[in-house]
Scaffold this motif. Structure first.
Motif, PDB file in Angstrom:
ATOM      1  N   ASP A 168      14.123  23.190  45.795  1.00 58.67           N
ATOM      2  CA  ASP A 168      13.123  23.958  45.050  1.00 58.67           C
ATOM      3  C   ASP A 168      11.959  23.084  44.624  1.00 58.67           C
ATOM      4  O   ASP A 168      10.791  23.485  44.714  1.00 58.67           O
ATOM      5  CB  ASP A 168      13.759  24.633  43.834  1.00 58.67           C
ATOM      6  N   GLU A 169      12.266  21.871  44.159  1.00 57.16           N
ATOM      7  CA  GLU A 169      11.202  20.948  43.773  1.00 57.16           C
ATOM      8  C   GLU A 169      10.346  20.562  44.973  1.00 57.16           C
ATOM      9  O   GLU A 169       9.114  20.485  44.874  1.00 57.16           O
ATOM     10  CB  GLU A 169      11.799  19.680  43.151  1.00 57.16           C
ATOM     11  N   ASP A 212      19.581  18.894  47.625  1.00 57.78           N
ATOM     12  CA  ASP A 212      19.796  19.401  46.270  1.00 57.78           C
ATOM     13  C   ASP A 212      18.523  19.513  45.438  1.00 57.78           C
ATOM     14  O   ASP A 212      18.570  20.042  44.316  1.00 57.78           O
ATOM     15  CB  ASP A 212      20.851  18.566  45.535  1.00 57.78           C
ATOM     16  N   ARG A 213      17.404  19.061  45.982  1.00 58.74           N
ATOM     17  CA  ARG A 213      16.132  19.203  45.268  1.00 58.74           C
ATOM     18  C   ARG A 213      15.153  20.051  46.080  1.00 58.74           C
ATOM     19  O   ARG A 213      13.946  19.851  46.030  1.00 58.74           O
ATOM     20  CB  ARG A 213      15.559  17.820  44.953  1.00 58.74           C
ATOM     21  N   LEU A 228      11.115  12.446  44.741  1.00 59.66           N
ATOM     22  CA  LEU A 228      12.230  13.287  45.186  1.00 59.66           C
ATOM     23  C   LEU A 228      13.318  12.499  45.916  1.00 59.66           C
ATOM     24  O   LEU A 228      14.316  13.077  46.331  1.00 59.66           O
ATOM     25  CB  LEU A 228      11.714  14.406  46.086  1.00 59.66           C
TER      26      LEU A 228
END
Length: 200
Positions: A54-55, A51-52, A101
């Motif tokens: 893009d980061e 879910d992270r 993250l």
């Protein structure tokens, strides 16, 4: 590595290691009394989109050829598919930004056919980069098979650790299909790099 150390003096052909996700059997091959290869059957992982993503891609400064997904077989690993082995080798991620993250291993890989190069970063565990990650090798084979880059049942050779001067080779395969994974196997060898003792 644990199986090599424990099974050596016991002269066992198979060792069963109890983990938080169940018992992991490791079959051992010997040349005389010396163990030369081990192959474990790993717990089947759960798989979800990371879910992270893009980061993560922003931290790494790359794009991924495949969906960025998290596989958890007792240890959570995220997979990022790069365009070339040179791109994998050139990575120099900001460890503090990676740590932020989440408590996962970040695996960046590239290759084709049966040969793949990977690097694994796990700053949450105090491991800037791991030279050989058995827990990540099986899910990598499954990730490749699920996305059509290798066939189910095909064994891959995974190169890791060159960038930290500890080159390693692991072998992995996922058996079954995308809808019904039957088995995940990881094999390799190990060498003793240090010895010590505890006084209890």
């Amino acid at each position: 590595g644990t199986a090599f150390v424990l099974a050596g003096p016991l002269q066992l052909e198979e060792l069963r290691i109890e983990t938080g996700r169940g018992v992991v059997p490791v079959r051992l091959e010997r040349d005389g009394s010396r163990i030369v290869f081990g192959r474990m059957t790993q717990p089947l992982p759960t798989i979800v989109p990371f879910d992270r993503a893009d980061e993560l891609l922003d931290v790494l400064g790359v794009e991924s050829r495949l969906p960025v997904e998290l596989y958890d077989n007792g240890l959570p690993h995220v997979y990022v598919a790069l365009r070339s082995e040179d791109e994998v080798a050139a990575l120099a991620p900001d460890q503090e930004r990676l740590r932020a993250l989440g408590p996962v291993g970040f695996n960046c890989f590239a290759g084709s056919g049966p040969r793949w190069k990977t690097r694994m970063f796990a700053p949450f565990a105090g491991v800037a980069e791991d030279p050989a990650t058995g827990s990540a090798a099986g899910p990598l084979a499954l990730h490749l098979a699920r996305h059509g880059l290798i066939a189910f049942g095909e064994e891959i050779e995974i190169s890791q650790g060159a960038e930290i001067n500890r080159p390693s080779k692991l072998f992995a395969r996922a058996v079954g299909s995308a809808d019904a994974v039957e088995r995940i196997e990881v094999g390799g060898s190990a060498v003793i790099v240090a010895r010590g003792e505890f006084r209890l």
